[in-house]
Motif scaffolding. Structure first.
Motif, PDB file in Angstrom:
ATOM      1  N   SER A 204      51.076  97.987  13.493  1.00 21.20           N
ATOM      2  CA  SER A 204      51.566  99.179  12.896  1.00 21.20           C
ATOM      3  C   SER A 204      52.452  98.663  11.617  1.00 21.20           C
ATOM      4  O   SER A 204      52.727  97.512  11.612  1.00 21.20           O
ATOM      5  N   ALA A 205      52.415  99.363  10.468  1.00 20.94           N
ATOM      6  CA  ALA A 205      53.086  99.034   9.485  1.00 20.94           C
ATOM      7  C   ALA A 205      54.610  98.595   9.853  1.00 20.94           C
ATOM      8  O   ALA A 205      55.131  97.650   9.407  1.00 20.94           O
ATOM      9  N   LYS A 206      55.209  99.620  10.497  1.00 21.19           N
ATOM     10  CA  LYS A 206      56.720  99.534  10.705  1.00 21.19           C
ATOM     11  C   LYS A 206      56.883  98.236  11.699  1.00 21.19           C
ATOM     12  O   LYS A 206      57.873  97.377  11.298  1.00 21.19           O
TER      13      LYS A 206
ATOM     14  N   ILE B  82      56.552  95.376   9.113  1.00 25.51           N
ATOM     15  CA  ILE B  82      57.664  95.125   8.203  1.00 25.51           C
ATOM     16  C   ILE B  82      59.127  94.808   8.777  1.00 25.51           C
ATOM     17  O   ILE B  82      59.769  93.801   8.326  1.00 25.51           O
TER      18      ILE B  82
ATOM     19  N   VAL C 296      48.103  93.557   9.858  1.00 28.22           N
ATOM     20  CA  VAL C 296      48.373  94.444  10.662  1.00 28.22           C
ATOM     21  C   VAL C 296      46.909  94.946  11.309  1.00 28.22           C
ATOM     22  O   VAL C 296      46.172  95.224  10.677  1.00 28.22           O
TER      23      VAL C 296
ATOM     24  N   GLY D 186      47.360 101.055   7.882  1.00 30.54           N
ATOM     25  CA  GLY D 186      48.679 100.269   7.962  1.00 30.54           C
ATOM     26  C   GLY D 186      49.037  99.160   7.020  1.00 30.54           C
ATOM     27  O   GLY D 186      49.900  98.854   6.611  1.00 30.54           O
ATOM     28  N   LEU D 187      47.806  98.358   6.794  1.00 26.91           N
ATOM     29  CA  LEU D 187      48.153  97.429   5.769  1.00 26.91           C
ATOM     30  C   LEU D 187      48.542  97.521   4.590  1.00 26.91           C
ATOM     31  O   LEU D 187      49.291  96.921   3.977  1.00 26.91           O
TER      32      LEU D 187
ATOM     33  N   GLU E 236      50.062 100.384   3.758  1.00 28.91           N
ATOM     34  CA  GLU E 236      51.456 100.934   3.765  1.00 28.91           C
ATOM     35  C   GLU E 236      52.516  99.733   3.801  1.00 28.91           C
ATOM     36  O   GLU E 236      53.469  99.876   3.195  1.00 28.91           O
ATOM     37  N   ALA E 237      52.042  98.849   4.703  1.00 28.36           N
ATOM     38  CA  ALA E 237      53.037  97.800   4.738  1.00 28.36           C
ATOM     39  C   ALA E 237      53.300  97.067   3.654  1.00 28.36           C
ATOM     40  O   ALA E 237      54.524  96.429   3.326  1.00 28.36           O
TER      41      ALA E 237
ATOM     42  N   GLU F 299      55.446  98.741   0.704  1.00 30.95           N
ATOM     43  CA  GLU F 299      56.762  98.569   1.231  1.00 30.95           C
ATOM     44  C   GLU F 299      57.419  97.352   1.036  1.00 30.95           C
ATOM     45  O   GLU F 299      58.535  97.126   0.715  1.00 30.95           O
TER      46      GLU F 299
END
Length: 275
Positions: free
Chosen positions: A90-92, A95, A114, A127-128, A130-131, A134
């Motif tokens: 996941s992106a979270k 990160i 991801v 997810g990739l 998004e991450a 950020e």
């Protein structure tokens, strides 16, 4: 050197990036990496720093000692570290691991992974992206591992990535450049940033082909680490990458459907014997 690889404002003589996992021993890893000529090495926070934690205390301590030895060798080589977020789904999670890697390894360079599918380890494009967006906001120099999808690559550029790393084939398969049409399209359409083939390279000839196609570098691990002679294979990949780049710069001949003699007959004298 004039034909250097430039990534995030830093230049490198080698166009081969190499991993630090899966070698028979830390000493062989050290020798193979040096033989490859690579100046960028990937490493995993989870493997390097938390080698123990499973199995018996004896097994855990042995794994930890090996991880510490690998880390010692890596430090001695003075290469550009490229921590990765391997195993994140996941992106979270990616990160969080990225922030831990930056604190421990003292670098803001990051190979971003991801994973969306456990079977072929295919990246999760949502997810990739998004991450990546950020992490770039947080000051990371992100090298994203992605599929050979042109739209995903364009979205990663929009997120601020200055390097892209599409796969040649799924990680560890050694299948080489499976979808040459997609890869060629990415190279033709995306010319403003370096493109590195990451994953799936199993033979030096495949690495040379990637460079011949115009890709700027290749990143690999298993093909060297799991070879019968890792050091010898590392040398082979070093030479193949150099040859592929030279061939690209020289300009490959165009493929033809019909034969064309290399020694033309027009204007040549013909000899005959009078009877």
């Amino acid at each position: 050197m004039t034909d250097q690889l430039s990534l995030y404002g830093k230049t490198f003589d080698s166009r081969l990036l190499i991993g630090s996992a899966l070698y028979p021993s830390p000493a062989i890893m050290h020798e193979a990496v040096q033989a490859s000529g690579a100046e960028i090495i990937t490493l995993s926070l989870r493997r390097q720093m938390f080698g123990g934690g499973s199995g018996s205390d004896v097994q855990g301590s042995a794994e930890q000692r090996e991880a510490n030895e690998i880390w010692t060798y890596i430090q001695q080589m003075g290469l550009q570290l490229l921590p990765n977020t391997a195993g994140c789904k996941s992106a979270k999670e990616a990160i969080t691991l990225a922030e831990m890697s930056r604190e421990i390894f003292k670098t803001d360079w990051l190979k971003l992974e991801v994973i969306g599918d456990d079977y072929n380890l295919q990246p999760d494009p949502y997810g990739l992206i998004e991450a990546a967006a950020e992490l770039i906001k947080r000051g990371f120099k992100v090298l994203p591992y992605c599929t050979d999808d042109l739209v995903v690559c364009q979205k990663l550029l929009d997120a601020g990535c200055e390097v892209l790393m599409p796969w040649g084939a799924p990680i560890g398969t050694g299948q080489g450049l499976l979808n040459k049409y997609n890869l060629s399209s990415i190279r033709e359409r995306i010319t403003q940033v370096p493109l590195i083939i990451d994953a799936g390279i199993g033979a030096p000839s495949q690495a040379a082909e990637a460079l011949e196609m115009g890709f700027d570098a290749v990143l690999l691990n298993t093909a060297v680490a799991k070879a019968q002679e890792p050091v010898m294979m590392a040398k082979a990949f070093k030479t193949a990458v150099e040859a592929g780049r030279l061939a690209h710069n020289a300009g490959l001949m165009l493929k033809r459907q019909t034969a064309k003699p290399s020694t033309p007959t027009v204007g040549m004298p013909f000899w005959h014997q009078d009877k």
